[in-house]
Structures are given as C-alpha cells and as structure tokens.
Write a protein that holds these residues in place. Structure first.
Motif, PDB file in Angstrom:
ATOM      1  N   GLU A  40       0.818  -1.219   0.000  1.00  0.00           N
ATOM      2  CA  GLU A  40       0.000   0.000   0.000  1.00  0.00           C
ATOM      3  C   GLU A  40       0.854   1.273   0.000  1.00  0.00           C
ATOM      4  O   GLU A  40       0.383   2.335  -0.382  1.00  0.00           O
ATOM      5  N   GLY A  41       2.126   1.178   0.465  1.00  0.00           N
ATOM      6  CA  GLY A  41       2.999   2.351   0.442  1.00  0.00           C
ATOM      7  C   GLY A  41       3.411   2.864   1.808  1.00  0.00           C
ATOM      8  O   GLY A  41       3.810   4.033   1.935  1.00  0.00           O
ATOM      9  N   LYS A  42       3.372   2.024   2.830  1.00  0.00           N
ATOM     10  CA  LYS A  42       3.698   2.478   4.186  1.00  0.00           C
ATOM     11  C   LYS A  42       5.169   2.890   4.289  1.00  0.00           C
ATOM     12  O   LYS A  42       5.485   3.972   4.815  1.00  0.00           O
ATOM     13  N   SER A  43       6.073   2.042   3.810  1.00  0.00           N
ATOM     14  CA  SER A  43       7.507   2.379   3.867  1.00  0.00           C
ATOM     15  C   SER A  43       7.803   3.617   3.033  1.00  0.00           C
ATOM     16  O   SER A  43       8.648   4.446   3.405  1.00  0.00           O
ATOM     17  N   THR A  44       7.102   3.767   1.924  1.00  0.00           N
ATOM     18  CA  THR A  44       7.276   4.946   1.072  1.00  0.00           C
ATOM     19  C   THR A  44       6.903   6.214   1.835  1.00  0.00           C
ATOM     20  O   THR A  44       7.582   7.251   1.720  1.00  0.00           O
ATOM     21  N   LEU A  45       5.843   6.152   2.625  1.00  0.00           N
ATOM     22  CA  LEU A  45       5.426   7.319   3.411  1.00  0.00           C
ATOM     23  C   LEU A  45       6.506   7.715   4.414  1.00  0.00           C
ATOM     24  O   LEU A  45       6.809   8.905   4.589  1.00  0.00           O
ATOM     25  N   LEU A  46       7.125   6.735   5.078  1.00  0.00           N
ATOM     26  CA  LEU A  46       8.205   7.056   6.013  1.00  0.00           C
ATOM     27  C   LEU A  46       9.383   7.712   5.289  1.00  0.00           C
ATOM     28  O   LEU A  46      10.006   8.644   5.803  1.00  0.00           O
ATOM     29  N   LYS A  47       9.692   7.218   4.088  1.00  0.00           N
ATOM     30  CA  LYS A  47      10.806   7.800   3.324  1.00  0.00           C
ATOM     31  C   LYS A  47      10.486   9.229   2.890  1.00  0.00           C
ATOM     32  O   LYS A  47      11.390  10.068   2.799  1.00  0.00           O
ATOM     33  N   LEU A  48       9.219   9.505   2.607  1.00  0.00           N
ATOM     34  CA  LEU A  48       8.809  10.873   2.286  1.00  0.00           C
ATOM     35  C   LEU A  48       9.077  11.811   3.463  1.00  0.00           C
ATOM     36  O   LEU A  48       9.613  12.905   3.306  1.00  0.00           O
ATOM     37  N   ILE A  49       8.686  11.350   4.658  1.00  0.00           N
ATOM     38  CA  ILE A  49       8.872  12.182   5.853  1.00  0.00           C
ATOM     39  C   ILE A  49      10.358  12.340   6.177  1.00  0.00           C
ATOM     40  O   ILE A  49      10.815  13.423   6.547  1.00  0.00           O
ATOM     41  N   GLU A  50      11.118  11.253   5.985  1.00  0.00           N
ATOM     42  CA  GLU A  50      12.563  11.316   6.241  1.00  0.00           C
ATOM     43  C   GLU A  50      13.256  12.230   5.242  1.00  0.00           C
ATOM     44  O   GLU A  50      14.286  12.845   5.541  1.00  0.00           O
ATOM     45  N   GLY A  51      12.700  12.322   4.019  1.00  0.00           N
ATOM     46  CA  GLY A  51      13.275  13.191   3.010  1.00  0.00           C
ATOM     47  C   GLY A  51      14.075  12.491   1.941  1.00  0.00           C
ATOM     48  O   GLY A  51      14.678  13.150   1.084  1.00  0.00           O
ATOM     49  N   SER A  52      14.106  11.151   1.947  1.00  0.00           N
ATOM     50  CA  SER A  52      14.896  10.430   0.942  1.00  0.00           C
ATOM     51  C   SER A  52      14.178  10.351  -0.403  1.00  0.00           C
ATOM     52  O   SER A  52      14.811  10.060  -1.421  1.00  0.00           O
TER      53      SER A  52
END
Length: 632
Positions: A40-52
């Motif tokens: 669904e994109g959960k890890s992607t959301l964390l990477k967005l917040i982290e800035g990667s």
C-alpha cells in the motif's frame, strides 16, 4: 503546532497512487502506528517524511529545528565495529573520531606520520565536541547491553537491530521512524524493545508493524493507509478493529446507494429522445459525473482465500520423544527432551534466536542426527513451511514455483488453472508470471503458503510463517490453522498469533532445557516461576525441562518401590507389550501399503485395517498407563 504535517500529498509510481491527496499530522509525544496491506505504500510514506524521496504534489511540513531519525526495515550484513557504526549517526564528528582512532592504532605500531596526524585530528575533535560524542556512544551502548568492540556481522538479527536503533537515537531525535522494528526478532528482544521505547521520555514515534501485541502495547493512535488515503483511529489495535468494521459497513452501504443511483440513471438515459431535451441537460451532466466517479473508485484489496487439503487421519500417536539430545561440539542445543505429541495437538515453540527451535523440529522429523529416541506415528503426511523459504526457486515465476510447471493444480479434488488458484492468494496473472526474486517478503510468504497448501497433510510444520505478512492475512492464517483437524508444530515470535492458535507451548531456556506449558504465550507467562530473579532476567524464567514420558529406569528405583507387587509386574511388562504392538503395526502397515491385499482378499485386508486402528488406541492406552505408573 504539530511536529509533522502532510497536506494533500500525491505520489504514484506508474500504477494507482500510493498517496492520493493524503492528509496527516503527528503531535509531540504521540506513538502512532501506521498499518495497511502489503504494497500500500507504508515504507514509502516514512521515506517521504525522512526526506529520501519527494512527493509528486502536496506539502510536507516539519517544525523548525526538529530532528528526525529513521530505523529502516532491512538489517545490514556489513562488517564493522559496533561503536563506529553507532557513532556514524553523528555525521562529521563521527568521521573525525573514527580517523583519530585509526591514526592512534597506527601510531602505536610505529607509524610516525599517523602520530603527527593525530594532532590535527585532536584539534578538529575539540572544535566538533567529538570527545563528548565518544562518551555518549559508550553510555548508549552500555544502556542497550551492546559490546562497543563487537563486529556487526557476528551479531544476531536482534542485536543488529539494537545497534541500528542506538545509531538512530544517538542524535537524540525528536521523532523516530521505525519500519517493522520487530521483524525477525525473538520474543525477548521484542519485549526489550517495547520497554526501551516506552522508557524514552518525550520521544515521538511513527512506526510500521504487523505485530499486534507490539502495536497494542505501544501505540496511542492507529493510522491506516488504505487505497491512497490516511485514516486515523484513536486507541490501540483492538479499538481500531472495532472502528474499522463500522467504517467498512458505512462504506458498503454508501457504495450500494451509489451503484443503485448509477443504475437508475443509466436506465433513464437509454430511454432515448427525452434525455436530450434541454430541461434534462443537467441530468445528463450529472450522469457523466457519476460515470467518472465510478471509474475512479478504488476498491479495497481482496483477502487471501486459503484452505488446507487434509489427508487421511494419522494415528493417534504422532511422536513419542524420549531423551532427545542435540549438540554441536560443546554447544548443547537440546538436552534430554521427552514428550508425547498426539493427533490434533497444536504446539508452539518459543525461545531466543539460536536456541535450537528449528533444530528440534528437524531432529524430531529425522532430518538431523540426535541422541535419544523418536518414535513416529503411522500415516503421517507432512507439509513444511520453511522460514528460509528454501522451497522456492528465486529464478522461476510464482506460477512455476507453485505448480512445478503444470498449468493445472488439484485443489480438494477439483482441477483448477494455476492462475485461478493464485488469485486466491492475491496474485494477478501478470504477477503470477513474475520471478520470485522480484517479490517482497510478504509476497514470497504468500507464494510459499500457496505451494504448501496444495499438499494434502495431517501434520503442518511452520517455521516463522508470520514474517512480512499484513494483519489481514495473519488473521486469515490464524483462522485456517484454528480449524485444521491435523497436528501443528509452530515456531513464531508473534505472541498474539501464538495465543490464538496453539494449545500448548514448548519454551527453550537457552541451556538445552525445554519446559512444556498448557496454552499459548500469555498462559506461559502466568505459569512460569515469578521470583525476583526471573523477573529481572527473562532467560532464567524457564524452569528445568519437565518430561512427560518415562525417564530412564535407573532414576526411578525409589518411585517403583512405592508400587504394589501387581503394579510393579504390570510396569515391567509394558515395554515388551508396546514393542510387540509396534512390530505388529509396522507389519500391517507395510502389507496394506500398496493395496494389493484388498484385491487378493478384501475381507482379510479390511480386518487388518481395523486392527491397525485398534493398535493406535492400545498404544495410546499403554503409553499413558506407563507414564502413570512410572510417576507414582
């Protein structure tokens, strides 16, 4: 003001949007669990917040001066000293400190250039407050029970995750992002992590986890990523389930009303000329809008449809384990373990990583050499779920792995095309043609389940089946195993999964001892010794192994003296009677194996088959009687 805010965030990688106008805010002190189906994109959301990675559209606001650290899902296999890896989290100061230590080591060996270089490095460390960094690293490692001089590559998965957590915490972040922090951790490490995170004052958490017990203990709020949208649910996972069901019921009613309205308008437009009159132009425009809305609607991902194919019943006795021992060199993994496994038992194996759980399973199944004896019951058909997924060929497609090259598979007596069968496990025909090496961990586990469940069985052995599975699939797997009529041996660190599935638990103490408890993991916690010493050291909380089968005769002289003369005679005769029944059982099983006896003399073969069933019952009675007399 919220620490982190997402407004109308959009992100897609060619397919349906992972984030479709998503809104989210994280307040100070919250511990928010992000859940959702695999992919669904959960890890992607964390990477967005982290800035990667960067969003396609929308705004991500992070409060000025806020520090964010992330603990990734994957554990590295790199070599390196633990202290250096943790210090790397501090950036430039860490690089200078590492160079200083390297120069110091070279200087001790007589490298004069290195000795001269130490002066410059020392000056840089003074400017960067590098000496304080070294003290901070050592203090943090001490708090987390880690050896600063250890090599990362030689640590267990749980210890490696502690190192990465220490690295993330070194800069004292305001927000910590955790991606599946409990994956591949044993129960003790998970409980340590829970306590450690709860003890961190003012630490704000955003974490992804499929471990329901971990989520229940830690989360103050649940946020679900579903079809590109973020929905917030106050409370723990149990409360989320209740609210989610209400939301799905409301969504179902709303969709039904929408579909009814669309059907009515489609019927109206087909009436012909009336629809083109000026006074109805608004209705036509409304119908066009309904059609567009219908096309854009995203339906919830389906659920895995899994069912076991049960073989004919095994004998009542599945395993009679007596004084089983396994050791490699001087390292004892299993010491004098005895137990009886009966048909229908569901046994969970609990212990730290490396204590011998998988080894015990392999010894019981006869796959590795061992001391002691294991008597295997009759008519066993075994399905084995391997935690290392060795049964999968990474180069072959999903379909070829499951069907082994055939276009059709047999499912409970029905012939089905492999693509149709794989859709039960959420693999589209296109995904079914994908090589296994390109799949995520959760998808690989679903492939292995699809392959495993094609095999008729009356004994299922599962070694860490829950890793990487989303919560919905976990609950369906629980339901399937709970209804399974055969015998189950299960290794898992998922406490909620164990509680919902197993009927007894074998707990490893790490010294070769195994203690059996009735019930699941929570039942074990209530039954184990509860002294101050065991409370402070979970490894010592397991008592010496209890044996459910008779110990060696030499140890029972005192007990046997208490028996009456008749009981003593009965006890002495039982081993011979059991051995005779087992010989008869083996002979009859071999004679009935190919079915030719039924052709030659069907009446005699039928009587022999009935006798086999009687032997099962007699063996069970005599084993239980032996156990009773031997422990009087």
């Amino acid at each position: 003001m919220a620490y982190i805010t997402l407004r109308d965030v959009q992100l897609a990688f060619g397919g349906p949007a992972l984030l479709d106008g998503a809104h989210f805010s994280l307040e100070r002190g919250e511990r928010v669990c992000l859940i959702g189906r695999n992919g669904e994109g959960k890890s992607t959301l964390l990477k967005l917040i982290e800035g990667s990675i960067v969003a396609d559209h929308g705004e991500i606001s992070i409060q000025n001066g806020l520090t964010v650290a992330m603990l990734a899902q994957d554990v590295p296999l790199d070599h390196g000293k633990v202290a250096d890896i943790v210090a790397d989290g501090a950036g430039e100061a860490a690089k200078v400190l590492k160079a200083y230590h390297a120069a110091n080591d070279a200087c001790v060996l007589g490298d004069m250039q290195a000795c001269e270089k130490m002066g410059d490095l020392q000056h840089q460390l003074d400017q960067l407050d590098g000496w304080a960094l070294e003290n901070k690293v050592n203090a943090l490692l001490s708090k987390m029970g880690l050896d600063p001089e250890a090599d990362l590559a030689e640590l267990s998965g749980g210890r490696k995750r502690r190192v990465l957590l220490a690295r993330a915490l070194l800069t004292q972040p305001d927000v910590l992002l955790l991606d599946e922090p409990t994956n591949h951790l044993d129960v003790e490490s998970i409980e340590w992590l829970e306590k450690f995170l709860l003890d961190q004052n003012n630490l704000t958490l955003l974490f992804i986890s499929h471990d329901r017990a971990f989520v229940d203990r830690l989360a103050t709020r649940i946020v679900e990523l579903d079809r590109g949208t973020l929905r917030s649910y106050e409370g723990n996972y149990s409360r989320y389930l209740e609210l989610k069901n209400q939301q799905l019921e409301a969504e179902e009613k709303q969709n039904a009303l929408f579909d009814k309205k669309l059907a009515e308008e489609e019927a109206w437009i087909r009436q012909g000329i009336k629809a083109r009159r000026t006074r109805n132009e608004g209705r036509v425009r409304a119908l066009k809008a309904l059609r567009e809305e219908s096309k854009a609607r995203r339906f919830q991902q389906g659920k895995v449809n899994m069912n076991t194919q049960e073989a004919s019943r095994s004998g009542k006795l599945v395993f009679d384990i007596e004084n089983l021992s396994v050791q490699y060199g001087d390292h004892v993994l299993v010491k004098d373990f005895s137990s009886i496994v009966l048909r229908g038992d569901r046994i969970g194996l609990v212990g730290d990583n490396g204590v011998g759980k998988t080894t015990l399973i392999k010894a019981i199944l006869g796959e590795i050499a061992h001391g002691g004896q294991v008597k295997i019951g009759t008519q066993l058909e075994i399905a084995y779920f391997d935690q290392l997924r060795d049964l999968l060929d990474l180069e072959k497609s999903v379909a070829n792995n499951v069907s082994e090259g055939s276009d059709f598979v047999d499912v409970n007596g029905q012939r089905r095309h492999i693509y149709s069968y794989l859709q039960d496990f959420l693999f589209s025909p296109e995904r079914a043609r994908t090589p296994v090496k390109a799949l995520s961990g959760g998808e690989r586990n679903r492939v292995l389940l699809a392959k495993l469940l094609l095999k008729p069985s009356n004994l299922i052995v599962m070694d860490e089946p829950t890793n990487d599975l989303d919560m919905v699939t976990l609950e369906l797997l629980e339901e399937m195993l709970s209804e399974y009529k055969g015998t189950l041996l299960l290794i898992s660190h998922d406490r909620a999964f164990m509680d919902n599935v197993v009927s007894s638990t074998w707990v490893f103490d790490g010294q070769g001892g195994i203690q059996e408890y009735i019930g699941g993991y929570q039942d074990y916690l209530q039954q184990r010794p509860s002294t101050d010493a065991t409370a402070n050291n979970p490894r010592k909380a397991v008592a010496e192994p209890a044996k459910s089968t008779p110990p060696a005769k030499a140890d029972n002289t005192a007990k046997k003296a208490k028996l009456s003369y008749k009981e003593q005679r009965e006890l002495d005769a039982l081993p011979g009677e059991i051995e005779a029944l087992e010989r008869e059982q083996t002979t009859l099983t071999e004679q009935l194996a190919d079915g030719s006896w039924f052709v030659r003399d069907s009446d005699a073969a039928t009587l022999a088959s009935q006798r086999l069933a009687e032997i099962d019952d007699l063996l069970l009675e005599k084993l239980e009687r032996w156990d009773t007399l031997d422990n009087m």
